[in-house]
Write a protein that holds these residues in place. Structure first.
Motif, PDB file in Angstrom:
ATOM      1  N   MET A   1      57.149  42.182 115.299  1.00 21.05           N
ATOM      2  CA  MET A   1      56.195  42.699 116.245  1.00 21.05           C
ATOM      3  C   MET A   1      55.167  41.617 116.631  1.00 21.05           C
ATOM      4  O   MET A   1      54.807  41.502 117.792  1.00 21.05           O
ATOM      5  CB  MET A   1      55.506  43.922 115.642  1.00 21.05           C
ATOM      6  N   GLU A   2      54.716  40.840 115.636  1.00 26.67           N
ATOM      7  CA  GLU A   2      53.761  39.771 115.920  1.00 26.67           C
ATOM      8  C   GLU A   2      54.388  38.720 116.831  1.00 26.67           C
ATOM      9  O   GLU A   2      53.709  38.174 117.702  1.00 26.67           O
ATOM     10  CB  GLU A   2      53.287  39.122 114.620  1.00 26.67           C
ATOM     11  N   ASN A   3      55.675  38.457 116.630  1.00 27.58           N
ATOM     12  CA  ASN A   3      56.371  37.481 117.462  1.00 27.58           C
ATOM     13  C   ASN A   3      56.410  37.951 118.912  1.00 27.58           C
ATOM     14  O   ASN A   3      56.190  37.155 119.829  1.00 27.58           O
ATOM     15  CB  ASN A   3      57.792  37.255 116.929  1.00 27.58           C
ATOM     16  N   ILE A   4      56.669  39.225 119.138  1.00 35.52           N
ATOM     17  CA  ILE A   4      56.684  39.776 120.495  1.00 35.52           C
ATOM     18  C   ILE A   4      55.308  39.649 121.118  1.00 35.52           C
ATOM     19  O   ILE A   4      55.165  39.235 122.271  1.00 35.52           O
ATOM     20  CB  ILE A   4      57.160  41.245 120.489  1.00 35.52           C
ATOM     21  N   TYR A   5      54.272  39.995 120.377  1.00 33.56           N
ATOM     22  CA  TYR A   5      52.904  39.900 120.868  1.00 33.56           C
ATOM     23  C   TYR A   5      52.567  38.457 121.237  1.00 33.56           C
ATOM     24  O   TYR A   5      51.989  38.188 122.296  1.00 33.56           O
ATOM     25  CB  TYR A   5      51.925  40.420 119.819  1.00 33.56           C
ATOM     26  N   SER A   6      52.944  37.520 120.384  1.00 38.27           N
ATOM     27  CA  SER A   6      52.682  36.111 120.637  1.00 38.27           C
ATOM     28  C   SER A   6      53.390  35.641 121.902  1.00 38.27           C
ATOM     29  O   SER A   6      52.814  34.937 122.722  1.00 38.27           O
ATOM     30  CB  SER A   6      53.139  35.274 119.442  1.00 38.27           C
ATOM     31  N   ARG A   7      54.635  36.063 122.078  1.00 38.08           N
ATOM     32  CA  ARG A   7      55.396  35.679 123.275  1.00 38.08           C
ATOM     33  C   ARG A   7      54.777  36.275 124.539  1.00 38.08           C
ATOM     34  O   ARG A   7      54.726  35.621 125.580  1.00 38.08           O
ATOM     35  CB  ARG A   7      56.846  36.123 123.155  1.00 38.08           C
ATOM     36  N   LEU A   8      54.297  37.513 124.455  1.00 39.57           N
ATOM     37  CA  LEU A   8      53.650  38.136 125.609  1.00 39.57           C
ATOM     38  C   LEU A   8      52.368  37.401 125.973  1.00 39.57           C
ATOM     39  O   LEU A   8      52.067  37.218 127.149  1.00 39.57           O
ATOM     40  CB  LEU A   8      53.368  39.615 125.334  1.00 39.57           C
ATOM     41  N   GLU A   9      51.616  36.977 124.980  1.00 37.74           N
ATOM     42  CA  GLU A   9      50.405  36.203 125.241  1.00 37.74           C
ATOM     43  C   GLU A   9      50.747  34.878 125.920  1.00 37.74           C
ATOM     44  O   GLU A   9      50.061  34.466 126.857  1.00 37.74           O
ATOM     45  CB  GLU A   9      49.648  35.930 123.940  1.00 37.74           C
TER      46      GLU A   9
END
Length: 65
Positions: A1-9
């Protein structure tokens, strides 16, 4: 989930940079608003806005980039 958030940022940052390239001074209105409202913004926030680390001269009330 953190990886997805980081990619969206990262995507948001890339999109914003691309959109702002058409007006290289887009951040000036933000800085003017901050000044008019008496906001105190950190060097890190200024760096995010102008995409370069600000450098001040002691005794002067301005920044050099």
């Amino acid at each position: 989930m953190e990886n997805i958030y980081s990619r969206l940022e990262q995507l948001e940052t890339s999109i914003n940079k691309h959109q702002n390239q058409s007006n290289p001074l887009w951040y000036m209105s933000i800085l003017e608003q901050a000044d008019a409202q008496g906001w105190i913004i950190s060097s890190e926030e200024v760096e995010q806005l102008i995409s370069t680390k600000p450098h001040g001269t002691p005794g002067h009330n301005s920044l050099n980039s």
